[in-house]
Design a protein around this motif. Structure first.
Motif, short mmCIF file in Angstrom:
data_model
loop_
_atom_site.label_atom_id
_atom_site.label_comp_id
_atom_site.label_asym_id
_atom_site.label_seq_id
_atom_site.Cartn_x
_atom_site.Cartn_y
_atom_site.Cartn_z
N GLU A 336 0.79 -1.22 0.00
CA GLU A 336 0.00 0.00 0.00
C GLU A 336 0.83 1.28 0.00
O GLU A 336 0.45 2.26 -0.65
CB GLU A 336 -0.99 -0.04 1.16
CG GLU A 336 -2.14 -1.02 0.86
CD GLU A 336 -2.78 -1.58 2.09
OE1 GLU A 336 -2.12 -1.61 3.15
OE2 GLU A 336 -3.94 -2.01 2.01
N PRO A 337 1.98 1.35 0.69
CA PRO A 337 2.80 2.55 0.55
C PRO A 337 3.23 2.82 -0.90
O PRO A 337 3.26 3.98 -1.34
CB PRO A 337 4.01 2.26 1.44
CG PRO A 337 3.49 1.33 2.47
CD PRO A 337 2.51 0.46 1.75
N LEU A 340 0.21 4.25 -2.63
CA LEU A 340 0.02 5.63 -2.18
C LEU A 340 1.00 6.57 -2.89
O LEU A 340 0.60 7.62 -3.40
CB LEU A 340 0.22 5.72 -0.67
CG LEU A 340 0.23 7.13 -0.06
CD1 LEU A 340 -1.10 7.83 -0.27
CD2 LEU A 340 0.58 7.07 1.43
N SER A 384 -1.50 6.62 5.96
CA SER A 384 -1.88 6.44 4.56
C SER A 384 -3.39 6.45 4.39
O SER A 384 -3.91 6.89 3.37
CB SER A 384 -1.33 5.12 4.02
OG SER A 384 0.08 5.09 4.09
N TYR A 385 -4.10 5.96 5.41
CA TYR A 385 -5.55 5.86 5.33
C TYR A 385 -6.26 7.09 5.88
O TYR A 385 -7.46 7.07 6.12
CB TYR A 385 -6.03 4.62 6.09
CG TYR A 385 -5.48 3.32 5.56
CD1 TYR A 385 -5.02 3.22 4.25
CD2 TYR A 385 -5.38 2.21 6.36
CE1 TYR A 385 -4.50 2.04 3.76
CE2 TYR A 385 -4.87 1.01 5.88
CZ TYR A 385 -4.42 0.94 4.58
OH TYR A 385 -3.91 -0.24 4.10
N LEU A 418 2.21 13.38 -0.57
CA LEU A 418 1.27 12.51 0.12
C LEU A 418 0.13 13.31 0.74
O LEU A 418 -1.04 12.93 0.66
CB LEU A 418 1.98 11.69 1.20
CG LEU A 418 3.17 10.83 0.75
CD1 LEU A 418 3.64 9.96 1.91
CD2 LEU A 418 2.82 9.98 -0.46
N ARG A 422 -3.96 13.34 -0.19
CA ARG A 422 -5.04 13.19 0.78
C ARG A 422 -6.04 14.32 0.66
O ARG A 422 -7.26 14.10 0.69
CB ARG A 422 -4.47 13.13 2.20
CG ARG A 422 -3.81 11.80 2.52
CD ARG A 422 -3.08 11.78 3.84
NE ARG A 422 -3.80 12.42 4.93
CZ ARG A 422 -3.52 12.23 6.21
NH1 ARG A 422 -2.55 11.40 6.56
NH2 ARG A 422 -4.19 12.85 7.15
N SER A 461 -8.25 6.43 2.00
CA SER A 461 -8.21 4.99 2.20
C SER A 461 -8.90 4.24 1.07
O SER A 461 -8.42 3.22 0.59
CB SER A 461 -8.86 4.63 3.54
OG SER A 461 -8.94 3.24 3.70
N VAL A 464 -6.60 4.19 -1.99
CA VAL A 464 -5.41 3.34 -1.83
C VAL A 464 -5.80 1.87 -1.72
O VAL A 464 -5.31 1.02 -2.47
CB VAL A 464 -4.59 3.78 -0.60
CG1 VAL A 464 -3.44 2.81 -0.36
CG2 VAL A 464 -4.06 5.19 -0.79
#
Length: 537
Positions: A336-337, A340, A384-385, A418, A422, A461, A464
């Protein structure tokens, strides 16, 4: 067109065998034909797509009669879960209930009573009427099912989800329907030993929690622990007990909180015991779990009856390969990173990600040791979420809060892309009312006005994790094109458990690894990616 093929699909209604007497009944209606009662073998041999409800239950019924599932089986409920785009805590289960849609389709029509009657027979709430009456009721239900399916197809097309359903969800479903029917081998000799280990683990955690609370913790779960938290060293979690992902909060807090750690152990040992008991119940040494292809709003596949995905690593080796086969566990590392970073187009992050281990770097930055990589991983995924560094550190607890927060903020500030991503996802959700991936899988808001806190979190989230599930499923399809569907045993979050022939094991692993990486590179160019391969899981 494929949508035309699906529109001409046959529809199937069935009545499960309530007593194990091999008396399940199947009713089929093809596009240009009349409704009729058919044998299980004819269901399996039907060449055109078949639409039904509760496909997993159907596979169980067919298997009990020694029959494999049909080659192209479509579950109306899977289409509805993709269409509705709601998490379970937002009413997703009700919105995607196929029986509910059938009743709505039949509402006000002569078939309304027949639909309600058939559902009662399906769940064994009423005795079956005579044979002629059952067929008459089934004929009406099949007409309703066809109308509901056509309505779902039109809706899939109108909202841009048809390509996702037809090109990804539908073929992936066939892979796992086949696995449910074939089953998974279980080492019965290990089960009793593992049950004893899990039982001791549960008992130890139970006693320690009882000492802390001063009462018996029977029935204690993540959902009902809230009133007791003030008595523990996890009192800082009290404001968050209503969060949909509260379990993740407790697992993060377990880094420093003894009570949180014991609660995690208690709940997970209970889950392991439940799964192991189900495995022991099959004297033949084969378990046939059910697979929900759109198991979550992000498109993750869920396994149930038993919940094998929830079993901890120390208990999973109860699952074994069949004769002449060998297990291979292929796991997307830092999955997931990488997604992202690709979605955010953050070049600096991708350079660091491709060059090393982002979780290890964060662990060293926060704790001056790589030994806490797992904690750093949980923290980065929470970020990340959509969770803020401040909240993550609050939930983590422990001492040196200011230093940990400063180090965390400094780390993520190195990657401004990042945060921009978001914010872009939040803006998209505010403006359009939904967030989606590169290929559908929308999640919709259930409120109006300014975004709620939980909506701000799941905006990123959904993008991703939804992209992760898309890549995972496309990897399954690439892999099965070359090795066959029979090699796929279980989806394990970001990993696949395969059952490969011993004589071609090394070559097949290489093919599978390449298929997974090519699926990742197709959706996330610029991400090197890595698949970790093991012969156990």
């Amino acid at each position: 067109m494929r949508s035309g093929i699906m529109r001409d699909a046959a529809v199937l209604a069935y009545l499960p065998d309530p007593f194990g007497l091999e008396r399940a009944e199947f009713f089929l209606s093809e596009a240009a034909g009349q409704s009729r009662r058919v044998a299980a073998a004819e269901v399996a041999e039907t060449a055109v797509p078949i639409v039904t409800v509760e496909a997993a239950r159907l596979i169980t019924e067919l298997r009990s009669l020694g029959v494999a599932p049909p080659p192209d089986l479509i579950d109306l409920g899977e289409a509805l879960r993709l269409l509705r785009g709601k998490a379970k805590n937002d009413g997703g289960a009700k919105a995607a209930d196929p029986w509910r849609m059938l009743k709505q389709t039949a509402s006000g029509e002569p078939s309304e009573a027949a639909t309600a009657s058939f559902q009662k027979m399906f769940v064994s709430e009423t005795e079956w009427p005579g044979e002629a009456e059952r067929l008459a009721v089934a004929e009406q239900v099949l007409a309703v099912l066809r109308a509901a399916w056509h309505a779902a197809l039109d809706e899939l097309d109108d909202c841009g989800e048809l390509q996702r359903f037809d090109g990804v969800e539908r073929p992936v479903a066939q892979v796992f329907y086949g696995r449910q029917s074939a089953g998974i081998s279980v080492d019965l000799a290990k089960i009793d030993t593992l049950i004893s280990v899990a039982d001791r683990e549960k008992y130890t955690a139970y006693n320690r929690i009882a000492e802390t609370l001063g009462v018996s913790p029977s029935g204690l779960t993540f959902r009902n622990v809230g009133p007791w938290l003030e008595r523990t060293d996890a009192a800082h979690l009290t404001p968050h007990v209503s969060a949909a992902n509260f379990e993740e909060y407790v697992r993060l807090a377990a880094t420093y909180s003894t009570f949180a750690a014991q609660l995690v152990t208690l709940v997970r040992a209970t889950r392991d015991l439940r799964a192991l008991a189900r495995l022991r119940g099959d004297a033949a040494g084969v378990v046939r779990p059910e697979f929900q292809i759109m198991g979550t709003v992000t498109g993750r596949i869920l396994v149930s009856n038993p919940a094998l995905q929830q079993m901890r690593r120390s208990y999973r080796d109860v699952l074994t390969a069949g004769p002449g086969k060998r297990l291979a566990y292929l796991d997307f590392a830092q999955f997931e990173p990488g997604i992202l970073g690709s979605l955010a187009a953050d070049r600096q992050f991708l350079e660091r990600y491709n060059a090393g281990d982002i979780y290890r770097e964060l662990a060293i930055a926060l704790f001056n040791t790589a030994d806490r990589r797992d904690v750093a991983k949980r923290m980065f995924l929470s970020f990340s979420y959509g969770m803020s560094p401040d909240r993550i550190v609050d939930i983590l607890g422990g001492g040196a809060r200011a230093e940990t927060l400063a180090a965390f903020q400094a780390f993520v500030s190195e990657f401004p892309g990042l945060m921009r991503f978001r914010k872009a996802m939040e803006d998209a959700l505010q403006q359009s009312g939904h967030v989606e991936t590169a290929l559908g899988n929308r999640r919709y808001r259930t409120s109006n006005g300014e975004l709620r806190h939980d909506e701000r979190r799941w905006a990123a989230s959904q993008a991703v994790q939804g992209t992760a599930s898309l890549i995972f499923k496309e990897a399954v399809l690439r892999l099965t094109e070359q090795l066959g569907a029979q090699v796929v045993m279980l989806p394990m979050h970001d990993a696949l458990l395969l059952e490969l022939p011993e004589e071609t094991y090394d070559a097949d692993v290489e093919v599978a690894e390449h298929a997974m990486l090519s699926a990742l590179h197709n959706r996330c160019p610029g991400v090197s990616g890595r698949v970790v391969v093991a012969d156990h899981f």
